[in-house]
Design a protein around this motif. Sequence first.
Motif, PDB file in Angstrom:
ATOM      1  N   ALA A   1       0.834  -1.200   0.000  1.00 29.68           N
ATOM      2  CA  ALA A   1       0.000   0.000   0.000  1.00 29.68           C
ATOM      3  C   ALA A   1       0.873   1.255   0.000  1.00 29.68           C
ATOM      4  CB  ALA A   1      -0.926  -0.006   1.219  1.00 29.68           C
ATOM      5  N   LEU A   2       1.923   1.246   0.801  1.00 32.16           N
ATOM      6  CA  LEU A   2       2.844   2.391   0.817  1.00 32.16           C
ATOM      7  C   LEU A   2       3.455   2.625  -0.561  1.00 32.16           C
ATOM      8  CD1 LEU A   2       4.767   1.948   4.201  1.00 32.16           C
ATOM      9  CD2 LEU A   2       3.400   3.927   3.528  1.00 32.16           C
ATOM     10  N   ALA A   3       3.740   1.551  -1.265  1.00 30.31           N
ATOM     11  CA  ALA A   3       4.350   1.670  -2.594  1.00 30.31           C
ATOM     12  C   ALA A   3       3.422   2.380  -3.581  1.00 30.31           C
ATOM     13  CB  ALA A   3       4.728   0.293  -3.120  1.00 30.31           C
ATOM     14  N   GLN A   4       2.128   2.401  -3.302  1.00 35.89           N
ATOM     15  CA  GLN A   4       1.172   3.059  -4.195  1.00 35.89           C
ATOM     16  C   GLN A   4       1.054   4.559  -3.942  1.00 35.89           C
ATOM     17  OE1 GLN A   4      -2.614   0.976  -4.538  1.00 35.89           O
ATOM     18  NE2 GLN A   4      -1.613  -0.914  -3.886  1.00 35.89           N
ATOM     19  N   LEU A   5       1.653   5.029  -2.850  1.00 39.31           N
ATOM     20  CA  LEU A   5       1.576   6.452  -2.534  1.00 39.31           C
ATOM     21  C   LEU A   5       2.555   7.257  -3.378  1.00 39.31           C
ATOM     22  CD1 LEU A   5       1.462   6.403   1.380  1.00 39.31           C
ATOM     23  CD2 LEU A   5      -0.451   6.618  -0.196  1.00 39.31           C
ATOM     24  N   VAL A   6       2.281   8.536  -3.485  1.00 38.26           N
ATOM     25  CA  VAL A   6       3.207   9.467  -4.121  1.00 38.26           C
ATOM     26  C   VAL A   6       4.480   9.479  -3.266  1.00 38.26           C
ATOM     27  CG1 VAL A   6       3.506  11.877  -4.807  1.00 38.26           C
ATOM     28  CG2 VAL A   6       1.240  10.837  -4.899  1.00 38.26           C
ATOM     29  N   GLU A   7       5.631   9.611  -3.901  1.00 39.20           N
ATOM     30  CA  GLU A   7       6.920   9.509  -3.199  1.00 39.20           C
ATOM     31  C   GLU A   7       7.006  10.396  -1.967  1.00 39.20           C
ATOM     32  OE1 GLU A   7       9.710   7.510  -3.448  1.00 39.20           O
ATOM     33  OE2 GLU A   7       8.384   6.370  -4.745  1.00 39.20           O
ATOM     34  N   HIS A   8       6.641  11.671  -2.091  1.00 36.89           N
ATOM     35  CA  HIS A   8       6.812  12.575  -0.945  1.00 36.89           C
ATOM     36  C   HIS A   8       5.870  12.230   0.199  1.00 36.89           C
ATOM     37  CE1 HIS A   8       3.288  14.970  -2.156  1.00 36.89           C
ATOM     38  NE2 HIS A   8       3.768  14.937  -3.380  1.00 36.89           N
ATOM     39  N   GLN A   9       4.686  11.686  -0.108  1.00 38.01           N
ATOM     40  CA  GLN A   9       3.774  11.249   0.944  1.00 38.01           C
ATOM     41  C   GLN A   9       4.312  10.007   1.635  1.00 38.01           C
ATOM     42  OE1 GLN A   9      -0.005  10.621  -0.965  1.00 38.01           O
ATOM     43  NE2 GLN A   9      -0.480  12.810  -1.068  1.00 38.01           N
ATOM     44  N   LYS A  10       4.804   9.066   0.840  1.00 38.33           N
ATOM     45  CA  LYS A  10       5.363   7.834   1.395  1.00 38.33           C
ATOM     46  C   LYS A  10       6.552   8.158   2.299  1.00 38.33           C
ATOM     47  CE  LYS A  10       7.424   5.065  -1.533  1.00 38.33           C
ATOM     48  NZ  LYS A  10       7.779   3.968  -2.451  1.00 38.33           N
TER      49      LYS A  10
ATOM     50  N   LEU B   1      -3.808   5.662   2.216  1.00 39.27           N
ATOM     51  CA  LEU B   1      -3.560   4.330   2.786  1.00 39.27           C
ATOM     52  C   LEU B   1      -4.851   3.696   3.276  1.00 39.27           C
ATOM     53  CD1 LEU B   1      -0.261   4.533   4.871  1.00 39.27           C
ATOM     54  CD2 LEU B   1      -0.713   3.142   2.859  1.00 39.27           C
ATOM     55  N   LYS B   2      -5.670   4.498   3.925  1.00 38.35           N
ATOM     56  CA  LYS B   2      -6.948   3.982   4.430  1.00 38.35           C
ATOM     57  C   LYS B   2      -7.803   3.474   3.275  1.00 38.35           C
ATOM     58  CE  LYS B   2     -11.005   5.352   7.076  1.00 38.35           C
ATOM     59  NZ  LYS B   2     -11.699   6.450   7.749  1.00 38.35           N
ATOM     60  N   THR B   3      -7.833   4.239   2.195  1.00 35.80           N
ATOM     61  CA  THR B   3      -8.601   3.831   1.023  1.00 35.80           C
ATOM     62  C   THR B   3      -8.043   2.540   0.427  1.00 35.80           C
ATOM     63  OG1 THR B   3      -9.128   6.123   0.532  1.00 35.80           O
ATOM     64  CG2 THR B   3      -9.366   4.546  -1.272  1.00 35.80           C
ATOM     65  N   ILE B   4      -6.733   2.473   0.327  1.00 29.97           N
ATOM     66  CA  ILE B   4      -6.092   1.297  -0.258  1.00 29.97           C
ATOM     67  C   ILE B   4      -6.323   0.064   0.605  1.00 29.97           C
ATOM     68  CG2 ILE B   4      -3.847   0.264  -0.814  1.00 29.97           C
ATOM     69  CD1 ILE B   4      -2.919   3.147  -1.545  1.00 29.97           C
ATOM     70  N   LEU B   5      -6.202   0.231   1.917  1.00 27.27           N
ATOM     71  CA  LEU B   5      -6.268  -0.909   2.817  1.00 27.27           C
ATOM     72  C   LEU B   5      -7.686  -1.303   3.225  1.00 27.27           C
ATOM     73  CD1 LEU B   5      -3.208  -0.030   5.078  1.00 27.27           C
ATOM     74  CD2 LEU B   5      -3.352  -1.821   3.340  1.00 27.27           C
ATOM     75  N   THR B   6      -8.649  -0.477   2.914  1.00 27.61           N
ATOM     76  CA  THR B   6     -10.031  -0.807   3.264  1.00 27.61           C
ATOM     77  C   THR B   6     -10.570  -1.862   2.311  1.00 27.61           C
ATOM     78  OG1 THR B   6     -10.390   1.419   4.115  1.00 27.61           O
ATOM     79  CG2 THR B   6     -12.345   0.139   3.593  1.00 27.61           C
ATOM     80  N   PHE B   7     -11.067  -2.909   2.873  1.00 32.77           N
ATOM     81  CA  PHE B   7     -11.549  -4.055   2.099  1.00 32.77           C
ATOM     82  C   PHE B   7     -12.581  -3.653   1.058  1.00 32.77           C
ATOM     83  CE2 PHE B   7     -12.168  -8.458   1.393  1.00 32.77           C
ATOM     84  CZ  PHE B   7     -13.513  -8.650   1.188  1.00 32.77           C
ATOM     85  N   GLU B   8     -13.548  -2.841   1.457  1.00 26.35           N
ATOM     86  CA  GLU B   8     -14.631  -2.490   0.546  1.00 26.35           C
ATOM     87  C   GLU B   8     -14.125  -1.674  -0.636  1.00 26.35           C
ATOM     88  OE1 GLU B   8     -16.120  -3.196   4.553  1.00 26.35           O
ATOM     89  OE2 GLU B   8     -14.772  -1.654   3.833  1.00 26.35           O
ATOM     90  N   SER B   9     -13.179  -0.803  -0.400  1.00 26.37           N
ATOM     91  CA  SER B   9     -12.725   0.058  -1.498  1.00 26.37           C
ATOM     92  C   SER B   9     -12.029  -0.743  -2.582  1.00 26.37           C
ATOM     93  CB  SER B   9     -11.807   1.167  -0.978  1.00 26.37           C
ATOM     94  OG  SER B   9     -10.573   0.622  -0.561  1.00 26.37           O
TER      95      SER B   9
END
Length: 176
Positions: free
Chosen positions: A108-117, A155-163
């Motif tokens: 999930a972290l790998a999907q973030l923009v570099e500066h956010q990660k 991260l919450k969006t990525i890790l949330t099962f429903e999303s």
Amino acid sequence: MSKSKQDQFIKLYEPIHDRFERFCRARVYGEMEYRDLMNETLLVAYEKFSTLKSDQAFLSFLFSISVRLLANDARKKRPMNNMDGEVQSIQVGEETSDSTEVSLLHQALAQLVEHQKEALILFEIAGFSIREIAEIQVVSEDAVKQRLKRGREKLKTILTFESKYKTGKELSNEQR
């Protein structure tokens, strides 16, 4: 190589070793071995040690070098196809549940923009203050707060099962 330069380098490095290791472990997950990144970073840092303007900036100096090394490594690997990602997802299923959760977090972290990660890793994992992160990333404290907020939301969006199932991406991957 002068003995005093080596002693000064070690004197600065020893107290920050644990924080630097945590940063490297979190930052490279799945991309390369963290020890390799640490070793390469320390080698470059030692070679460029004379350019360090302040002892207090040593950890930032190491982080900057490691981020640059990772970017260069990613640039070199870019032309390769996405087969590696599929192999990694197969290996994830064979791990224990604790390591699977960690693996999912790193994915999930790998999907973030570099500066956010980078901001999230520095704040949540390496334990830096917002002020320190602002200095490392050369932005305002408000910008760091915004990066942390947006990174957490993503991260919450990525890790949330429903999303995952709303987008259909995860479902189509499982059907293959």
